[in-house]
Design an enzyme around this catalytic site. Sequence first.
Site, PDB file in Angstrom:
ATOM      1  CB  THR A   1      -0.906   0.049   1.239  1.00  0.00           C
ATOM      2  OG1 THR A   1      -0.066   0.179   2.388  1.00  0.00           O
ATOM      3  CG2 THR A   1      -1.742  -1.205   1.376  1.00  0.00           C
TER       4      THR A   1
ATOM      5  CD  GLU B   1      -4.722  -2.707   3.101  1.00  0.00           C
ATOM      6  OE1 GLU B   1      -5.255  -2.273   2.051  1.00  0.00           O
ATOM      7  OE2 GLU B   1      -4.075  -1.975   3.878  1.00  0.00           O
TER       8      GLU B   1
ATOM      9  CE  LYS C   1     -15.055  13.757  17.026  1.00  0.00           C
ATOM     10  NZ  LYS C   1     -14.412  12.776  17.890  1.00  0.00           N
TER      11      LYS C   1
ATOM     12  CD1 TRP D   1     -16.458  13.404  13.652  1.00  0.00           C
ATOM     13  CD2 TRP D   1     -16.866  11.448  12.656  1.00  0.00           C
ATOM     14  NE1 TRP D   1     -15.704  12.443  14.277  1.00  0.00           N
ATOM     15  CE2 TRP D   1     -15.930  11.237  13.692  1.00  0.00           C
ATOM     16  CE3 TRP D   1     -17.271  10.358  11.889  1.00  0.00           C
ATOM     17  CZ2 TRP D   1     -15.395   9.992  13.975  1.00  0.00           C
ATOM     18  CZ3 TRP D   1     -16.738   9.120  12.168  1.00  0.00           C
ATOM     19  CH2 TRP D   1     -15.805   8.939  13.203  1.00  0.00           C
TER      20      TRP D   1
HETATM   21  P1  ADP Z   1      -3.378   3.038  -1.339  1.00  0.00           P
HETATM   22  O1  ADP Z   1      -3.690   3.132   0.133  1.00  0.00           O
HETATM   23  O2  ADP Z   1      -2.154   2.304  -1.668  1.00  0.00           O
HETATM   24  O3  ADP Z   1      -3.598   4.302  -2.096  1.00  0.00           O
HETATM   25  P2  ADP Z   1      -5.770   1.519  -1.898  1.00  0.00           P
HETATM   26  O4  ADP Z   1      -6.229   1.499  -3.280  1.00  0.00           O
HETATM   27  O5  ADP Z   1      -5.656   0.260  -1.177  1.00  0.00           O
HETATM   28  O6  ADP Z   1      -4.417   2.128  -2.010  1.00  0.00           O
HETATM   29  O7  ADP Z   1      -6.661   2.522  -1.074  1.00  0.00           O
HETATM   30  C1  ADP Z   1      -7.845   2.090  -0.499  1.00  0.00           C
HETATM   31  C2  ADP Z   1      -8.631   3.262  -0.021  1.00  0.00           C
HETATM   32  O8  ADP Z   1      -9.057   4.051  -1.109  1.00  0.00           O
HETATM   33  C3  ADP Z   1      -9.905   2.886   0.678  1.00  0.00           C
HETATM   34  O9  ADP Z   1      -9.688   2.529   2.016  1.00  0.00           O
HETATM   35  C4  ADP Z   1     -10.721   4.173   0.540  1.00  0.00           C
HETATM   36  O10 ADP Z   1     -10.367   5.126   1.509  1.00  0.00           O
HETATM   37  C5  ADP Z   1     -10.288   4.688  -0.801  1.00  0.00           C
HETATM   38  N1  ADP Z   1     -11.296   4.334  -1.800  1.00  0.00           N
HETATM   39  C6  ADP Z   1     -11.290   3.297  -2.648  1.00  0.00           C
HETATM   40  N2  ADP Z   1     -12.379   3.305  -3.424  1.00  0.00           N
HETATM   41  C7  ADP Z   1     -13.121   4.374  -3.046  1.00  0.00           C
HETATM   42  C8  ADP Z   1     -14.364   4.917  -3.466  1.00  0.00           C
HETATM   43  N3  ADP Z   1     -15.078   4.382  -4.430  1.00  0.00           N
HETATM   44  N4  ADP Z   1     -14.816   6.027  -2.826  1.00  0.00           N
HETATM   45  C9  ADP Z   1     -14.095   6.597  -1.841  1.00  0.00           C
HETATM   46  N5  ADP Z   1     -12.914   6.133  -1.413  1.00  0.00           N
HETATM   47  C10 ADP Z   1     -12.428   5.034  -2.013  1.00  0.00           C
END
Ligand code: ADP
Length: 543
Positions: free
Chosen positions: A186, A331, A440, A445
């Site tokens: 990640t 993940e 916040k 929120w």
């Molecule tokens: P990295 O952390 O490496 O950038 P990831 O692709 O694993 O890669 O990131 C996952 C995160 O991306 C999710 O936990 C979420 O916060 C965000 N995310 C993924 N898809 C969406 C979506 N459709 N809308 C909003 N947030 C998203």
Amino acid sequence: MLGLIMDRPMLISSLIDFAAEYHGGTEIVTHNVEGGLHRYGYADAQAEAKRLANALGELGVGFGDTVGTLAWNTRRHFEIYYAVSGIGAICHTINPRLYVEQLAYIVNHASDRVLFVEAGFVPLLDSFAAEIADTVRAIVVLCDEANLPESEHFDLISYDALVAAHDPVFDWPSFDERTASSLCYTSGTTGNPKGVLYSHRGNILHSYASIGPDCMNISARDTVMPVVPMFHANAWGIPYAATMAGAKLALPGPHLDGENVQALITGEGVTMTAAVPTIWLMLLDYLKRSGKNIRPLTNVVIGGSAVPRSMIETFKRDYGATVRHAWGMTEMSPLGTVNTPLAKHENLDDGAWLDLAEKQGRPIFGVDMRIVGEDGGELARDGVAFGDLQVRGYWVANAYHRQDESDAHTGDGWFSTGDVATLDGDGYMRITDRTKDVIKSGGEWISSIDLENIAVDHPKVVEAAAISVAHPHWDERPLLIAVREEGAELEKSELLDWYEGKIARWWKPDDVVFVDELPHTATGKLLKTKLRDDFKDYILPTA
Ligand code: ADP
């Protein structure tokens, strides 16, 4: 008593074998890094992957070893996916947009024995050669012999020459389906990147789920174009899912701008595609300027960041394509939810349909979800209560690679996503924030994602980030940082007025700052840690 059903291991090699046998002539088309199109069929891809499997043996790569890639979406990368996992080694896809320190860290952390890299990344590799010298034994450059670049530090091998020197006859070994197949870190905006170690079983189950009609909807009649990089959670599993379905593949290489993406869509007859919103902003902008279309594309899967309402609307109204809003994480292999309607949504009017389509979607079979409050108790699935989104399932990581502790894993078998979300009675999930990005104000929120989505729906705004800024009375208040359309005139007050009637009054940002561009992470998400840092001393207006 056990059932009397064959216990054949679910292995990634079986995907390419299936496609080679039954869809051998179905094409994989690559927009080459150096320009021009390369095309061949699944049978050819299988032969090349088998040659590479033999070559890997010669390079000393065996079962359980890790091989790194710094590569675009191309047929060579596709062959590496299958050859490496096929022999029981681990295909570690590396995001070239990470910082050099992070790149060196993950190559060493993963123990990458061999690296497969695009010619253009050789200078990048040279810049941290000393740090990885003890780990990496060979560097293979994804080009032919004639185009092999120079390196200051490494002896380079040409991919094409290496593969051509080996035999296409190779029997894939059989082994435990829980064996590690691939690895992706990640991007880790704070601290070191964390490794997610996928298994053959997880990837096969994820592929079965992905191709279904309420998920990515991929069939043998589709042409699938993964624009999402093969180093971003395995291009959301598409190189496996498309192969399972026997779909034609169109791989864009590094050519991700609107003009090239449009040309690949119409030129190859792309029907299904997937990428993060920024890619589609570029495409839509190009379409608007050029007057071109995206026929026959109808299925656009978008995730990675929240999809603006205006994007869903434009795809539908102007280009006849339906956006499937998806949510997932590295993940989670990565799919968690995909937004498709239910039978009861058949007659929704445009506004109600957009309200629904904007959500991140409902869980696909194989993933369980719950939302949890600050006290650890599960919250109501009423579309209103929001809390920490937790998941578990067939393709969800149960730990990080070579890391003993994980704050994200709960004692009772769930993974805490770090996203704040609501769930409704039908399972539709809506992300309001990431835990660390929440604003916040006076103990309540405010959803930064809602503020951003409304801003980018303004016709003169390209991109926007809402962050919290310290406030003497409310603790935190929202500040909007926005990028205007090129040449557009837009005052702060006009953008703030745009929020009227769209959200509760007290959610409205206290101020707007216009900037030329916003910082992004290596996977294209807004880099809010940097923005919070840049604006930490920002004084909000007192009115
Ligand atoms: P990295 O952390 O490496 O950038 P990831 O692709 O694993 O890669 O990131 C996952 C995160 O991306 C999710 O936990 C979420 O916060 C965000 N995310 C993924 N898809 C969406 C979506 N459709 N809308 C909003 N947030 C998203």
